[in-house]
Design a protein around this motif. Structure first.
Motif, short mmCIF file in Angstrom:
data_model
loop_
_atom_site.label_atom_id
_atom_site.label_comp_id
_atom_site.label_asym_id
_atom_site.label_seq_id
_atom_site.Cartn_x
_atom_site.Cartn_y
_atom_site.Cartn_z
N GLY A 58 33.70 -5.25 45.06
CA GLY A 58 32.80 -4.23 44.46
C GLY A 58 33.78 -3.17 44.41
O GLY A 58 33.63 -2.50 43.26
N LYS A 59 34.35 -2.62 45.43
CA LYS A 59 35.53 -1.47 45.42
C LYS A 59 36.79 -1.82 44.82
O LYS A 59 37.26 -1.26 43.75
CB LYS A 59 35.54 -1.13 46.75
CG LYS A 59 34.16 -0.73 47.45
CD LYS A 59 33.49 0.41 46.69
CE LYS A 59 32.07 0.77 47.50
NZ LYS A 59 30.86 0.50 46.81
N MET A 60 37.59 -2.82 45.44
CA MET A 60 39.00 -2.99 45.16
C MET A 60 39.08 -3.61 43.77
O MET A 60 39.91 -3.01 42.84
CB MET A 60 39.68 -3.80 46.34
CG MET A 60 39.76 -3.11 47.53
SD MET A 60 40.18 -4.25 48.97
CE MET A 60 41.94 -4.32 48.40
N LEU A 61 38.47 -4.84 43.47
CA LEU A 61 38.41 -5.22 42.07
C LEU A 61 37.38 -4.79 41.26
O LEU A 61 37.65 -5.03 39.74
CB LEU A 61 38.39 -6.89 42.56
CG LEU A 61 39.04 -7.67 43.22
CD1 LEU A 61 38.97 -9.13 43.53
CD2 LEU A 61 40.61 -7.59 42.92
N ASP A 62 36.39 -4.01 41.70
CA ASP A 62 35.50 -3.36 40.61
C ASP A 62 34.81 -4.28 39.70
O ASP A 62 34.42 -4.20 38.61
CB ASP A 62 36.19 -2.24 39.83
CG ASP A 62 35.06 -1.39 39.31
OD1 ASP A 62 34.07 -1.27 39.94
OD2 ASP A 62 35.39 -0.68 38.26
N LEU A 63 34.20 -5.45 40.34
CA LEU A 63 33.68 -6.47 39.68
C LEU A 63 32.01 -6.46 39.64
O LEU A 63 31.63 -6.88 38.77
CB LEU A 63 33.90 -8.02 40.25
CG LEU A 63 35.55 -8.38 40.17
CD1 LEU A 63 35.59 -9.84 40.94
CD2 LEU A 63 35.58 -8.62 38.67
N SER A 130 29.92 -12.97 37.92
CA SER A 130 28.66 -13.95 37.13
C SER A 130 28.16 -14.74 38.21
O SER A 130 28.58 -14.89 39.35
CB SER A 130 29.70 -14.64 36.04
OG SER A 130 29.34 -15.88 35.90
N PHE A 131 27.24 -15.39 37.81
CA PHE A 131 26.50 -16.36 38.70
C PHE A 131 27.34 -17.55 38.88
O PHE A 131 27.08 -18.39 39.59
CB PHE A 131 25.13 -16.60 37.75
CG PHE A 131 23.94 -15.86 37.99
CD1 PHE A 131 23.36 -15.17 39.27
CD2 PHE A 131 23.44 -15.17 36.89
CE1 PHE A 131 22.53 -14.51 39.45
CE2 PHE A 131 22.48 -14.21 37.15
CZ PHE A 131 21.91 -13.99 38.46
N PHE A 132 28.38 -17.67 37.99
CA PHE A 132 29.32 -18.93 38.09
C PHE A 132 30.11 -18.62 39.29
O PHE A 132 30.81 -19.54 39.78
CB PHE A 132 29.92 -19.14 36.72
CG PHE A 132 29.42 -19.39 35.71
CD1 PHE A 132 28.88 -20.65 35.67
CD2 PHE A 132 29.26 -18.72 34.61
CE1 PHE A 132 28.08 -21.12 34.50
CE2 PHE A 132 28.49 -19.06 33.40
CZ PHE A 132 27.86 -20.24 33.31
N PHE A 133 29.94 -17.43 39.73
CA PHE A 133 30.84 -16.95 41.18
C PHE A 133 29.90 -17.19 42.05
O PHE A 133 30.23 -17.43 43.15
CB PHE A 133 31.61 -15.81 40.97
CG PHE A 133 32.48 -15.56 39.87
CD1 PHE A 133 33.28 -16.47 39.62
CD2 PHE A 133 32.63 -14.45 39.19
CE1 PHE A 133 34.21 -16.22 38.67
CE2 PHE A 133 33.60 -14.09 38.22
CZ PHE A 133 34.37 -15.12 37.93
N SER A 134 28.77 -16.40 41.89
CA SER A 134 27.63 -16.43 43.04
C SER A 134 27.11 -17.67 43.35
O SER A 134 27.02 -18.11 44.78
CB SER A 134 26.61 -15.56 42.30
OG SER A 134 26.95 -14.29 42.21
N ILE A 135 26.59 -18.50 42.47
CA ILE A 135 25.99 -19.76 42.97
C ILE A 135 26.91 -20.72 43.89
O ILE A 135 26.40 -21.21 44.95
CB ILE A 135 25.30 -20.38 41.66
CG1 ILE A 135 24.16 -19.60 41.17
CG2 ILE A 135 24.82 -21.82 42.01
CD1 ILE A 135 23.80 -20.13 39.73
N PRO A 136 28.32 -20.85 43.48
CA PRO A 136 28.96 -21.53 44.48
C PRO A 136 29.43 -21.02 45.71
O PRO A 136 29.44 -21.65 46.68
CB PRO A 136 30.21 -21.89 43.56
CG PRO A 136 29.99 -21.68 42.00
CD PRO A 136 28.81 -20.76 41.96
N LEU A 137 29.26 -19.53 45.40
CA LEU A 137 29.48 -19.04 46.80
C LEU A 137 28.44 -19.17 47.74
O LEU A 137 28.66 -19.21 48.88
CB LEU A 137 29.70 -17.35 46.46
CG LEU A 137 29.88 -16.48 47.63
CD1 LEU A 137 31.28 -17.06 48.50
CD2 LEU A 137 30.04 -15.19 47.19
#
Length: 157
Positions: A58-63, A130-137
């Protein structure tokens, strides 16, 4: 002073309501597979990792932004302190080897729905996340990390 709480951010009500409901349920649910010691340790460890994730993504990569991107308000605090920790404690309270995969799927769906809801109400504003990051996480956390965490905290040596 209250402006630092970011109460006027769009959709702040959702993480506050979800976080408090999950926390109250985790606090008062009948303890089946975990005790208060495991509750305490899990709540702290998961909350710590959630804040590390916020700092990194959220902070460093600002995603992604939660509410006002310049303020860490009450909604963001609850999103990282209460929601992941409460979900983890609830998961571990019902977790057994015999129901692992059904719980992994259910809790991955719950976590995804919470994120989807916060996106829908405008509280989460992704900038490449994206959800493509969230769901596998979520899947890895519930299928691998939390069972490993439970083994570790139950180890007597």
């Amino acid at each position: 002073m209250t402006k630092n709480l970011d109460l006027h951010a769009q959709g702040t009500w959702l993480p506050i309501c979800v976080g408090l409901l999950l926390f109250l349920y985790a606090l008062f649910m009948p303890k089946k597979e975990i005790g208060w010691r495991e509750f305490y340790i899990t709540f702290g460890i998961i909350g710590y990792f959630a804040w590390i994730g916020d700092s990194l993504f959220g902070k460093m990569l600002d995603l992604v932004d939660f509410g006002n991107p310049h303020i860490t308000g009450i909604g963001e605090f609850i999103s990282y302190s209460l929601i992941p920790s409460s979900l983890s404690v609830i998961f571990l309270n019902y977790f057994k080897k015999t129901n692992k995969w059904i719980l992994v799927i259910i809790f991955t769906i719950i976590a995804t729905l919470v994120e989807w809801g916060m996106r829908k109400v405008g509280y989460i504003k992704p900038h490449g996340w994206s959800f493509f990051f969230s769901i596998p996480l979520y899947f890895v956390v519930f299928s691998f990390f939390l069972p490993l965490h439970r083994k570790f905290i139950n180890c007597k040596s």
